[in-house]
Design an enzyme around this catalytic site. Sequence first.
Site, mmCIF file in Angstrom:
data_model
loop_
_atom_site.group_PDB
_atom_site.id
_atom_site.type_symbol
_atom_site.label_atom_id
_atom_site.label_comp_id
_atom_site.label_asym_id
_atom_site.label_seq_id
_atom_site.Cartn_x
_atom_site.Cartn_y
_atom_site.Cartn_z
ATOM 1 N N MET A 12 -7.864 8.342 4.578
ATOM 2 C CA MET A 12 -6.914 8.258 5.688
ATOM 3 C C MET A 12 -7.569 8.823 6.950
ATOM 4 S SD MET A 12 -4.190 6.749 4.645
ATOM 5 C CE MET A 12 -3.274 6.952 6.187
ATOM 6 N N MET A 27 6.759 3.738 1.929
ATOM 7 C CA MET A 27 7.052 5.163 2.200
ATOM 8 C C MET A 27 8.451 5.494 1.704
ATOM 9 S SD MET A 27 5.703 5.338 6.127
ATOM 10 C CE MET A 27 4.269 4.380 6.673
ATOM 11 N N HIS A 46 -0.049 0.306 -0.482
ATOM 12 C CA HIS A 46 -0.385 1.702 -0.197
ATOM 13 C C HIS A 46 0.860 2.534 -0.475
ATOM 14 C CE1 HIS A 46 -1.855 4.809 3.042
ATOM 15 N NE2 HIS A 46 -1.736 5.329 1.843
ATOM 16 N N ASP A 64 2.420 -0.975 3.440
ATOM 17 C CA ASP A 64 2.689 0.465 3.392
ATOM 18 C C ASP A 64 4.077 0.739 2.843
ATOM 19 O OD1 ASP A 64 0.304 1.675 4.629
ATOM 20 O OD2 ASP A 64 0.902 0.488 6.377
ATOM 21 N N SER A 100 -2.403 -4.418 8.402
ATOM 22 C CA SER A 100 -1.242 -3.673 7.895
ATOM 23 C C SER A 100 0.015 -4.220 8.556
ATOM 24 C CB SER A 100 -1.397 -2.193 8.225
ATOM 25 O OG SER A 100 -0.169 -1.533 8.012
ATOM 26 N N MET A 111 2.807 5.524 -0.413
ATOM 27 C CA MET A 111 3.024 6.854 0.165
ATOM 28 C C MET A 111 4.369 7.348 -0.351
ATOM 29 S SD MET A 111 1.517 6.105 3.952
ATOM 30 C CE MET A 111 1.747 4.332 3.781
ATOM 31 N N HIS A 140 -2.289 -5.464 3.774
ATOM 32 C CA HIS A 140 -2.003 -4.070 3.434
ATOM 33 C C HIS A 140 -0.508 -3.802 3.640
ATOM 34 C CE1 HIS A 140 -3.318 0.241 3.224
ATOM 35 N NE2 HIS A 140 -2.328 0.448 4.089
ATOM 36 N N ASP A 196 -8.026 3.889 7.016
ATOM 37 C CA ASP A 196 -6.675 3.492 7.414
ATOM 38 C C ASP A 196 -6.126 4.450 8.458
ATOM 39 O OD1 ASP A 196 -4.060 2.588 7.516
ATOM 40 O OD2 ASP A 196 -3.563 3.115 5.444
HETATM 41 C C1 DX5 Z 1 -0.067 4.914 8.114
HETATM 42 C C2 DX5 Z 1 -0.312 3.673 7.311
HETATM 43 C C3 DX5 Z 1 -1.185 2.698 7.981
HETATM 44 C C4 DX5 Z 1 -0.677 2.163 9.292
HETATM 45 C C5 DX5 Z 1 -1.872 1.948 10.176
HETATM 46 O O1 DX5 Z 1 0.520 5.874 7.325
HETATM 47 O O2 DX5 Z 1 -0.886 3.985 6.063
HETATM 48 O O3 DX5 Z 1 -1.529 1.630 7.112
HETATM 49 O O4 DX5 Z 1 0.028 0.969 9.165
HETATM 50 O O5 DX5 Z 1 -1.434 1.609 11.427
HETATM 51 P P1 DX5 Z 1 -2.374 1.637 12.708
HETATM 52 O O6 DX5 Z 1 -3.475 0.655 12.461
HETATM 53 O O7 DX5 Z 1 -1.446 1.238 13.806
HETATM 54 O O8 DX5 Z 1 -2.894 3.031 12.853
HETATM 55 ZN ZN ZN Z 2 -1.644 2.290 4.887
#
Ligand code: DX5
Ligand code: ZN
Length: 229
Positions: A142, A42, A71, A40, A13, A73, A38, A180
């Site tokens: 998650m 948001m 991903h 993310d 990620s 969010m 990956h 994740d």
């Molecule tokens: C959190 C994200 C993850 C995050 C994971 O909301 O969806 O993908 O980057 O990070 P680590 O591996 O540091 O928990």
């Molecule tokens: Zn993620």
Amino acid sequence: MSPLKSIIKIAPSILAADFTRLGEQVLQAEQSGADRVHVDVMDGHFVPNLALSAVIVESLRKVTPLPLEIHMMVTNPDLFLEEFCEAGSDSFLVHWEGNANLHRTLQRIKALAKGAGVAINPATPAVVLEEILPDVDQVLVMTVNPGFGHQLFLRSTLSKIRRVRKMIEEIKPTCNLEVDGGIDAETAPLAIAAGANVLVAGTSIFGEGQGVAAAMKRLRIAADPTVSR
Ligand code: DX5
Ligand code: ZN
């Protein structure tokens, strides 16, 4: 030396990457055997944080041939699907929570010829996946509350991972089960034993002082001790 590979997939990620040298870090992950990247996204509404956009995907597309999984969010993923596709995305993970028309969102993703996955938060039970499983390529459980990297793996999610694995075997055995949040060399074996086959890892890959290659190797061996050292 060829990178270590196994049936367990690793999806670094980039949320935890050093953005001043993102291309270099993704290349290191790729050369160390990463299976996909990956990303993310948001929106500050679905989760209390802002992160990444299609511009980053466009840049990543130029530096790696690895599949880019997005991903989402965000409150309304449908608004952004086409933009992310044009930027070079390969698959999407959309949340069950707050999506009153999840089936429609997944059909849109499929109409764009992209991989479709459903993500569920720690408080969401596995049972909500039952009707939608035939329509997805992947489930994302998650293992932290979404919104931030560098959080502690929630062990309470392990029983849910086991339930989702059972459901996948019964309904759609080709479906991937991804986890994740808080995944590292200690927690990865727990998630895999519970049934996960795809690991998202941010901090344990990009946040380690030892460097990306060493971190990838450490996670790979922890995930699958049968791969040669
Ligand atoms: C959190 C994200 C993850 C995050 C994971 O909301 O969806 O993908 O980057 O990070 P680590 O591996 O540091 O928990
Ligand atoms: Zn993620």
